[in-house]
Design an enzyme around this catalytic site. Sequence first.
Site, PDB file in Angstrom:
ATOM      1  N   CYS B 157      14.625  -5.983 -27.915  1.00 28.71           N
ATOM      2  CA  CYS B 157      15.900  -6.520 -28.387  1.00 28.71           C
ATOM      3  C   CYS B 157      17.105  -6.069 -27.569  1.00 28.71           C
ATOM      4  CB  CYS B 157      16.145  -6.105 -29.835  1.00 28.71           C
ATOM      5  SG  CYS B 157      14.635  -5.886 -30.781  1.00 28.71           S
ATOM      6  N   HIS B 290      24.359  -3.825 -33.624  1.00 29.14           N
ATOM      7  CA  HIS B 290      23.015  -4.391 -33.458  1.00 29.14           C
ATOM      8  C   HIS B 290      22.694  -5.142 -34.757  1.00 29.14           C
ATOM      9  CE1 HIS B 290      19.051  -4.937 -31.840  1.00 29.14           C
ATOM     10  NE2 HIS B 290      18.468  -4.261 -32.807  1.00 29.14           N
ATOM     11  N   GLU B 301      21.869   2.838 -37.856  1.00 30.41           N
ATOM     12  CA  GLU B 301      23.009   2.486 -37.005  1.00 30.41           C
ATOM     13  C   GLU B 301      24.313   2.936 -37.652  1.00 30.41           C
ATOM     14  OE1 GLU B 301      23.374  -1.662 -35.897  1.00 30.41           O
ATOM     15  OE2 GLU B 301      24.904  -1.170 -34.397  1.00 30.41           O
ATOM     16  N   LYS B 320      24.327 -11.161 -35.580  1.00 30.35           N
ATOM     17  CA  LYS B 320      22.993 -11.634 -36.012  1.00 30.35           C
ATOM     18  C   LYS B 320      23.045 -12.252 -37.402  1.00 30.35           C
ATOM     19  CE  LYS B 320      20.353  -8.465 -33.043  1.00 30.35           C
ATOM     20  NZ  LYS B 320      21.436  -7.676 -32.407  1.00 30.35           N
ATOM     21  N   HIS B 325      18.613 -13.079 -34.991  1.00 27.00           N
ATOM     22  CA  HIS B 325      18.240 -12.128 -33.943  1.00 27.00           C
ATOM     23  C   HIS B 325      17.581 -12.926 -32.834  1.00 27.00           C
ATOM     24  CE1 HIS B 325      16.900  -8.885 -31.670  1.00 27.00           C
ATOM     25  NE2 HIS B 325      16.477  -8.060 -32.598  1.00 27.00           N
ATOM     26  N   PHE B 384      13.461  -2.551 -30.315  1.00 26.63           N
ATOM     27  CA  PHE B 384      12.160  -2.204 -30.838  1.00 26.63           C
ATOM     28  C   PHE B 384      11.504  -1.201 -29.909  1.00 26.63           C
ATOM     29  CE2 PHE B 384       9.992  -3.704 -34.244  1.00 26.63           C
ATOM     30  CZ  PHE B 384       8.742  -4.256 -34.010  1.00 26.63           C
TER      31      PHE B 384
END
Lengths: 380, 395, 89
Positions: B157, B290, B301, B320, B325, B384
């Site tokens: 990602c 993110h 996060e 997102k 995503h 990831f």
Amino acid sequence: MSASRRVVVTGMGSVSAGGIGGTAVVAQILAGATSPIRPVRAFETAGWPSRLGAEVDDAALEGLLDPGAARRLSRICRLTVVASRLAVEDSGVPRGPALGLVVGTEHGDFRSSEEFVTGYLKRGPSGLSPMIFPSTVMNSMAAVAAIEIGARGPSITVNQATVAGDLAVARAAALVRDGRALAVVAGGVDEMFAHVYRRLSEMGMLSPAAGRGTEGCRPYEPDHNGVVLGEGATFLVLEDLESARARGAVVHAEIRSAAWGNVPVAPHTAPRRRRDLHSPALRALVSAGAAPSAVGTCYGSGNGDPALDDWELGLLAADRLPEPRSLASRFGQHGGLGALRVAAALDRLNKVALSPTTLVMVHGLARGGCRTALLIGRAA
Amino acid sequence: MTRVVVSGLGVVSPYGTGAKTFWTGLASGTCAIRPLTAIDTEGFRSRIGAEVPADVLASLGPSRRRARADRLAMAAAREALADADLSPTDRACAGLFVGAVGGGMLEAEAWYWEETRTGRPSPRIGALRAILPSTHAETLSSRLGLCGPKETVVMACASGAASLALGLDLIRSGAAPLALCGGVDALTRVCFMGFNALRLLDLEPCRPFDRDRKGMSIGEGAAFVVLEEAGHCRARGGRAYAELRGAGMTTDAHHVTSPEPSADGMVRAIEEALTAAGRAPGDVGYVNAHGTGTPQNDRVEALALARVFGPGRVLLSSTKSLVGHTMAAAGSLEAVASVLTLQHGLVPPTANLRVTDPEVPFDCVPETARAVELDAVLSNSFGFGGQNVSLVFGR
Amino acid sequence: MTQKEILDELKAIIVERLKFDPRRAAEMTLDTTLPKGIEGSLGLDSLDFIELSVAMEERFGIVIDEGQDLADEFRSFDSLSRWILSKTA
């Protein structure tokens, strides 16, 4: 290269058909004369156009893995974990946020992708394995290797045909030079997987392409007729020179410069007569303040693919560089080959009585135009 | 320190083609997540995502024979180059950094599905030639005549963001005056099935930072930017949208799917980016998070942001929540969003946010965009496998 | 099904899906603990438990709701097989 940082090699780890180990083992393999290329044993090749390969000894590989810790690791991840661990042990480089990792690969983990989708095609959604899914993303080898070696700096996976290992080393040299890491474990990995082997063979990419001549790996030779696949993982430890000296590391050689670029040709092609107006080989020389005549030896990425071999010969000749040597017949074509060629360069610099200013170039060229050049010299 | 600016933008998003269309969608807080049509979703728990609409795809210049992801990449890259108004000479020396994960997997899947189900060889086998993530860089460098360093970065990602970080480094090293950097991913069955299998997808459109969030929504798209040495851009009369001031790249080295609970890896990436940018946390007014919407990511996060900025000290929102995503495209789509946020002085909202999770001590700009004067924006991409990239943009 | 039969099915899942060595699986008993962090356990982490859940759904037809906290149920083969029995009765 930045005037402030110099990049040296302080160790390596390699898993290949030639053997498994660090600097000493790799030197032994390089000193030997035999080729490990023989009929593939891991899968049936009857009815396919090709049948040769350079396979890793699975028993030897498994012997270096703790079964519990390796339980979830796919085969290509195992190759990566073992080789990167050997490299770190060989060099003694410390774990932590200043240690980076660059993994180059051409095919990645197709085995896991195939296993994953087969679960669905055979049994529907509940046949899918969530555990395998992460391995279908090409950065999984780097992810597990980073855990193994404690690399908490940048970890990058680069995907490139033919010269993935070269590109990884060039990328790593840039990371050290640019101050993103004090040390970077860099190299490449690929494994022989039946489905990939079969499709490449049927597409005419493997020897004997077009069914002509004997099957075999004969880079740069007039009767070259295609690639022979190999497998394995080889990683070098690239390190900032001052940092390496401060911890008393063994310095094998220096990467004086690293450059890469592209000749904009159609994908998958290797037009023999196309010239390169922006040669990375010449840029690497300029960067190192050296002339082509300073290059005593050149290792090329030519692997028996006729068009690619010829194109590389032409480009090197145009740059007035020595005729290239290939290692493809010693290890088979796979992502680790670029790092092995750097290992050979190191070995040559340290063994053969050359003048202290002599450089070795590790040159790479792929169909589609990706071109890399690494200049290796004795560490002063 | 060499200054690097963003001199061109190109986007294909679930909203449609073009950076302008992308911005209009973000600014209006329109959620593009809906039932998927491009792939068969029968039998799966989550069946939604943010697709590039079929008519938009059909309108893209590149031939329909090409892989879907290649078409997205070409359209976005072409727009970025045209936007930057580069001469062929400039183009020739440009580096190319492409963040990619799926490559041409969608078409290869179609081949494999057909062969497996019929038991006969399928003519779709040609799709294998374009299956690898590196296929986009091969297509782009060839069609666009790019001769600089060419690199395909696979970082899950964080791929799209990593491409910009590496482009920044290239220009700062003096190896090239400019670079085309970005990421692309088209929907694939593997991605859709995989995230379903991992139970990481919400059955409804994702709700990043919401107390009741249940997971992510997948999406697809492509975004490219032209990064250029500031002096070079000025000399040729180019336009600078914003400056890419710094980038941080770190690895958790903790677990293949779960982020490190202490948020150390994320914190280091953010701090590295801020240091490189010569900025203190207090200079940053907004974080483009993110923000996937998974219980884990958003919590960790938020912890990272609290550690760096202090609770409540910065605005944040998740792109997102609007376009899903988009995997390898996410980091570059969000970079474009960050640049346009700075330019317009308007922070795009977090969609579907009803009750902010108490563990997220920040104003996440729910539902409606907000006008804010900003000097610096931070964009996070936490891949990831624990691979983290943070980018700092300035005016 | 009996608890023993369920144990055998779980062991098959442990081998086929979680990639444990069949010889090691043969030695596992109802008392074998599962999660990481317990001394002498199989050391399963979150990813393993998701895999196990998917496999259990497929094999036993039980739908596992992510919202539930099943930490106690997943502690050992004994607790897990009892739970499966209760769900399939």
